[in-house]
Enzyme design. Structure first.
Site, mmCIF file in Angstrom:
data_model
loop_
_atom_site.group_PDB
_atom_site.id
_atom_site.type_symbol
_atom_site.label_atom_id
_atom_site.label_comp_id
_atom_site.label_asym_id
_atom_site.label_seq_id
_atom_site.Cartn_x
_atom_site.Cartn_y
_atom_site.Cartn_z
ATOM 1 N N GLU A 226 0.852 -1.191 0.000
ATOM 2 C CA GLU A 226 0.000 0.000 0.000
ATOM 3 C C GLU A 226 0.885 1.237 0.000
ATOM 4 O O GLU A 226 0.663 2.185 -0.753
ATOM 5 C CB GLU A 226 -0.931 0.003 1.228
ATOM 6 C CG GLU A 226 -1.846 1.228 1.259
ATOM 7 C CD GLU A 226 -2.913 1.188 2.356
ATOM 8 O OE1 GLU A 226 -3.237 0.089 2.852
ATOM 9 O OE2 GLU A 226 -3.428 2.264 2.695
ATOM 10 N N ARG A 304 -7.521 2.706 13.246
ATOM 11 C CA ARG A 304 -8.398 1.555 12.972
ATOM 12 C C ARG A 304 -8.397 0.590 14.163
ATOM 13 O O ARG A 304 -9.393 -0.084 14.428
ATOM 14 C CB ARG A 304 -8.030 0.845 11.669
ATOM 15 C CG ARG A 304 -9.080 -0.186 11.242
ATOM 16 C CD ARG A 304 -8.833 -0.761 9.856
ATOM 17 N NE ARG A 304 -9.372 0.059 8.803
ATOM 18 C CZ ARG A 304 -10.627 0.010 8.351
ATOM 19 N NH1 ARG A 304 -11.488 -0.871 8.853
ATOM 20 N NH2 ARG A 304 -11.025 0.797 7.389
ATOM 21 N N GLU A 707 -10.678 -8.180 3.896
ATOM 22 C CA GLU A 707 -10.014 -8.289 5.194
ATOM 23 C C GLU A 707 -10.801 -9.026 6.284
ATOM 24 O O GLU A 707 -10.205 -9.756 7.080
ATOM 25 C CB GLU A 707 -9.665 -6.881 5.716
ATOM 26 C CG GLU A 707 -8.600 -6.189 4.895
ATOM 27 C CD GLU A 707 -8.551 -4.709 5.189
ATOM 28 O OE1 GLU A 707 -9.481 -3.992 4.770
ATOM 29 O OE2 GLU A 707 -7.598 -4.262 5.844
HETATM 30 N N1 MTE Z 1 -6.110 -11.472 -1.562
HETATM 31 C C1 MTE Z 1 -5.055 -11.815 -2.326
HETATM 32 N N2 MTE Z 1 -5.112 -12.957 -3.032
HETATM 33 N N3 MTE Z 1 -3.932 -11.054 -2.381
HETATM 34 C C2 MTE Z 1 -3.816 -9.897 -1.645
HETATM 35 O O1 MTE Z 1 -2.796 -9.211 -1.712
HETATM 36 N N4 MTE Z 1 -4.908 -8.364 -0.046
HETATM 37 C C3 MTE Z 1 -5.902 -8.248 1.019
HETATM 38 C C4 MTE Z 1 -7.264 -8.700 0.510
HETATM 39 N N5 MTE Z 1 -7.161 -9.987 -0.122
HETATM 40 C C5 MTE Z 1 -4.930 -9.504 -0.825
HETATM 41 C C6 MTE Z 1 -6.078 -10.330 -0.844
HETATM 42 C C7 MTE Z 1 -6.047 -6.896 1.536
HETATM 43 S S1 MTE Z 1 -4.995 -6.391 2.735
HETATM 44 C C8 MTE Z 1 -7.037 -6.060 1.120
HETATM 45 S S2 MTE Z 1 -7.244 -4.528 1.803
HETATM 46 C C9 MTE Z 1 -7.961 -6.433 0.047
HETATM 47 O O2 MTE Z 1 -7.722 -7.739 -0.447
HETATM 48 C C10 MTE Z 1 -7.826 -5.423 -1.082
HETATM 49 O O3 MTE Z 1 -8.603 -5.729 -2.176
HETATM 50 P P1 MTE Z 1 -10.169 -5.396 -2.266
HETATM 51 O O4 MTE Z 1 -10.338 -4.020 -1.704
HETATM 52 O O5 MTE Z 1 -10.439 -5.444 -3.702
HETATM 53 O O6 MTE Z 1 -10.860 -6.431 -1.452
HETATM 54 N N1 HPA Z 2 -7.481 1.056 5.539
HETATM 55 C C1 HPA Z 2 -6.474 0.812 4.693
HETATM 56 N N2 HPA Z 2 -5.653 1.723 4.273
HETATM 57 C C2 HPA Z 2 -5.815 2.966 4.716
HETATM 58 C C3 HPA Z 2 -6.845 3.297 5.591
HETATM 59 C C4 HPA Z 2 -7.724 2.291 6.031
HETATM 60 O O1 HPA Z 2 -8.650 2.513 6.809
HETATM 61 N N3 HPA Z 2 -6.758 4.610 5.862
HETATM 62 C C5 HPA Z 2 -5.684 5.053 5.157
HETATM 63 N N4 HPA Z 2 -5.122 4.066 4.466
HETATM 64 MO MO1 MOS Z 3 -5.249 -3.883 3.023
HETATM 65 S S1 MOS Z 3 -4.173 -3.924 4.754
HETATM 66 O O1 MOS Z 3 -6.114 -2.398 3.530
HETATM 67 O O2 MOS Z 3 -4.081 -3.353 1.914
#
Ligand code: MTE
Ligand code: HPA
Ligand code: MOS
Length: 752
Positions: A226, A304, A707
């Site tokens: 991120e 958070r 998550e």
């Molecule tokens: N799933 C896979 N296969 N690979 C990833 O890197 N990241 C996770 C989750 N699932 C991830 C994953 C995290 S930390 C987040 S915040 C979300 O996917 C981000 O994607 P989304 O917002 O589309 O769910």
């Molecule tokens: N989640 C993930 N990434 C972020 C957030 C959050 O709430 N706020 C700022 N970056």
């Molecule tokens: Mo997920 S820890 O918000 O990339």
């Protein structure tokens, strides 16, 4: 419904940064980093590195035309350490060479003299010394001081949770290609293309419009990309500019593990007060977050944590205080759950300890205190469409908690050296970036004259399936075959000002934006169809399965014909749309607000068996009832739930990040850092989709999934310690995750 890239992935055809055909003349950047955790740089000499065969240049802070600054929220992090080093693994320079091997040799030839300073590694020590990155943050509701008098039981304790390595399959990396003028194109393995663009512009001292960041896909991010994909991309760009050659940086696994931050370790104190009948009346908690050497995303993560301090429970009197403690470890960063899991582990530990004191099952207290419709969180938001009880009761019924309890009890009576434990883990997770302005995204949709589509959004595909979901949304809007749709790479020239794909908001934000853009085109197409079908009433027109219907009867027009008529009539077949989550806000002076668009709920039952002679254990089962809303893509959602659960189990059990007392990472390889594999995964993993639960705040009534399931893994900690406890019932429990085999063995057999 298969995943978007599954066939390519299985064939090994999907390309990650290091697989791309690099332009001719591409050089390789190898990072030279601090071997010590804290010290002053007295002398950096790299003459001998420049003599190594194949080495072209050594790039340091002195080469930076703009600012030597990569901080995302707080400007407190240098790209290359210039005067002081603050953690072992902190980049000081990169050696740019013909190939990796000469780059590595060059880096080994660099000499750096330091004046060593004493590192701080422990967040409580940092707190004592006043090393706070920001002032303490406090969430509170009710009146904690007067609440204690009403309590029949008051229990306090200490809780530790460790770091967690992301271990994305694709290590950090980027390829930077100098363009004409001052321009630069960066292909990066990042969750935040705009963060890379902005930081590159700052460091290179060029405007953002001269930096194009392109993200084809990630071999996993999990939060680790991120913010922390930025440095490598910017280093590659800086070297590319200096040498006017394309430059690629790919971190070798071990160095990735040493140089990058992980999930934040937390050390916490709690005090919980309950009535005789198990109602939690008061909860006070202090979180000491180990932030590492610079802020990175720590402040948002800390917040958070506060947002999730009460997990799935309504507690009328709460005071939660959080400290962001600066230490000499790599800056810890986003990791699935973003500080939420750390908070939930503390409240669950508090409940567990309270249950022990009161002589009841933890699940009795859990159930008694579940959030109900309209209950207020400590940050002032009230629950809406609250499904905490629904999920718990469905799990209780479906997985038959009471007979499982009896079976486990009986097993433990009959077995001396092998013990079983059960634990229930409710989860309530808030969906939205808590940094409100990040809750926005845009999409750009093109329809071509052969009827095919190309969609760009701000979403980064990292394996979580956002592309499959956006494809599915677009195919439903137009009622066309998904095969006609291509989801493009994420590119800052096509979609600007992207929020990172994070906070589980990828599909919500970008799916809505794509939906809006598709609807703009659809409206135009319907108008065209109404014209050629000679009707004034466009509501009589529908497209269904690629055919145009008038008053529910088929016409001679199909998708491709319609597109071509629109084109000949000079109607635009492209559209752009922007989406911002409505009605969310958070007032940081009062620490109150409707921070989340909605919450995700669920409850899991975890069973573990401990071999009390050896200290080893297996996770027999994880069974969850989860509120997916109305799933857009059930296969993907199930995969996310299963993957998240196993990752959560890993954090609680096997995965132990160890730094020695000089701040050096000892667990920097897969021989010393154990992650769950398929053999460790629960023998039985059941994820039941809660039925009939639409979500008005998600695209097509869906809910975010990335998550929340991670936190079911927390149940494994308690299942294991419950099993341990039945081996030594008189010994008091410690709340110190991960509960590795070593810790189990020590607890079972030591005499302290
Ligand atoms: N799933 C896979 N296969 N690979 C990833 O890197 N990241 C996770 C989750 N699932 C991830 C994953 C995290 S930390 C987040 S915040 C979300 O996917 C981000 O994607 P989304 O917002 O589309 O769910
Ligand atoms: N989640 C993930 N990434 C972020 C957030 C959050 O709430 N706020 C700022 N970056
Ligand atoms: Mo997920 S820890 O918000 O990339």
């Amino acid at each position: 419904m298969r995943s978007y890239d599954s066939i390519q992935h299985v064939r090994g055809e999907s390309k990650f940064v290091d697989d791309l055909t690099a332009p001719e003349g591409t050089l390789f950047g190898y990072v030279y980093y601090s071997p010590i955790a804290h010290g002053k740089i007295l002398k950096l000499s790299f003459e001998s590195a420049l003599k190594v065969n194949g080495v072209h240049s050594v790039v340091t802070a002195a080469d930076i035309p703009g600012e030597n600054q990569i901080g995302g929220i707080i400007l407190d992090e240098e790209l290359f350490a210039s005067k002081e080093v603050h953690f072992a693994g902190q980049p000081i320079a990169i050696v740019v060479a013909e190939d990796r091997v000469s780059g590595h040799k060059g880096a080994k030839a660099i000499k750096c003299e330091f004046e060593k300073l004493k590192p701080i590694l422990d967040p409580r020590e940092a707190f004592e010394k006043g090393e706070l990155i920001i002032p303490p943050k406090i969430f509170s509701i009710g009146n904690i001081d007067s609440a204690w008098h009403q309590c029949d039981y008051i229990i306090d304790g200490k809780v530790e949770s460790g770091a967690q390595e992301h271990l994305y399959l694709e290590t950090q990396g980027a390829l930077a290609i100098p363009l004409e003028g001052e321009g630069i194109r960066i292909i990066s393995s990042t969750q935040g293309p705009t963060a890379v663009q902005k930081t590159a512009a700052r460091v290179l001292n060029i405007p953002m419009n001269k930096v194009e960041v392109d993200v084809p896909r990630l071999g996993g991010g999990f939060g680790g990309k991120e913010d922390q994909a930025t440095a490598w991309a910017v280093m590659a760009a800086l070297a590319a500019k200096k040498l006017n050659r394309p430059v690629k940086i790919i971190l070798p696994r071990q160095e990735d593990m040493r140089m990058t931050g992980k999930r934040h370790p937390y050390s916490s104190d709690f005090k919980i007060g309950l009535s005789k009948d198990g109602k939690i009346l008061a909860y006070q908690v202090w979180y000491y977050q180990n932030a590492g050497a610079s802020a990175d995303l720590s402040t948002a993560i800390l917040e958070r944590t506060l947002f999730h301090s009460t997990n799935s429970y309504f507690i009328p009197n709460v005071k939660a205080t959080a400290y962001c403690c600066r230490t000499n470890l790599p800056p810890f960063t986003a990791f699935r759950g973003f500080g939420g899991p750390q908070a939930m582990f503390v409240i669950e530990s508090a409940i567990h300890k309270a249950a022990e004191v009161m002589g009841v099952e933890p699940s009795f207290i859990q159930k008694k205190n579940l959030l109900k419709e309209g209950d207020e969180f400590p940050f002032g938001q009230k629950t809406e469409n609250c499904r905490a009880v629904k999920c718990f009761e469905e799990a209780e019924k479906r997985f038959d908690f009471s007979s499982q309890n009896l079976r486990v009890k009986k097993f433990n009576e009959e077995n001396k050296l092998v013990k079983k434990g059960l634990a229930v883990m409710p989860v309530c997770f808030g969906i939205s970036f808590t940094t409100t302005f990040l809750n926005q995204a845009s999409a750009l949709v093109h329809v071509y004259t052969d009827g095919s589509l190309r969609i760009s959004t701000a979403a980064v595909e990292m394996g979580q399936g956002v592309n499959a979901k956006i494809m599915s949304i677009a195919s439903q809007i137009f009622s066309i075959r998904p095969e006609r749709i291509l989801i493009d790479t994420t590119n800052t020239s096509r979609v600007a000002n992207t929020s990172p794909t994070a906070a589980s908001k990828g599909t919500d934000l970008n799916g809505f934006a794509a939906m809006d853009a598709c609807n703009l085109i659809l409206e135009r197409l319907i108008k065209v169809a109404a014209e050629v079908l000679h009707t004034d009433n466009s509501s009589q027109i529908k497209i269904k399965d690629e055919l145009v219907y008038l008053n529910n009867s088929k016409t001679e027009f199909d998708w491709i014909k319609l597109i071509n008529i629109a084109y000949i009539k000079r109607v635009s077949l492209s559209a752009q749309a922007h989406h911002a989550t409505p009605n969310i806000f958070f007032d940081r002076e009062k620490m109150k607000g409707n921070a989340f668009a909605y919450h995700v709920f669920g409850t899991a039952l975890v069973e573990a068996t401990v071999d009390c002679l050896r200290g080893t254990y297996v996770i027999d089962s994880v069974k969850a009832v989860h509120d997916f809303g109305k799933s857009i893509h059930p296969v993907t959602d199930r995969g996310q739930a299963e993957g998240g659960i196993v990752q959560g189990l890993g954090w609680m059990t096997l995965e132990e990040v160890i730094y020695n007392d000089e701040g050096k990472l000892l667990t920097d390889a897969l021989s010393t850092y154990k992650v769950p594999d398929i053999h460790f995964a629960p023998k039985e993993l059941v994820v039941h989709f809660l039925e009939d639960v639409p979500n008005p705040y998600g695209p097509f009534q869906s809910k975010a999934i990335g998550e929340p399931p991670f936190m079911y893994g927390i149940g494994a900690y308690f299942a294991i310690i419950n099993a341990m406890k039945s081996f030594r019932p008189a010994k008091s429990i410690i709340y110190n995750a991960p509960v590795t085999n070593e810790k189990v063995l020590m607890w079972l057999h030591s005499n302290d």
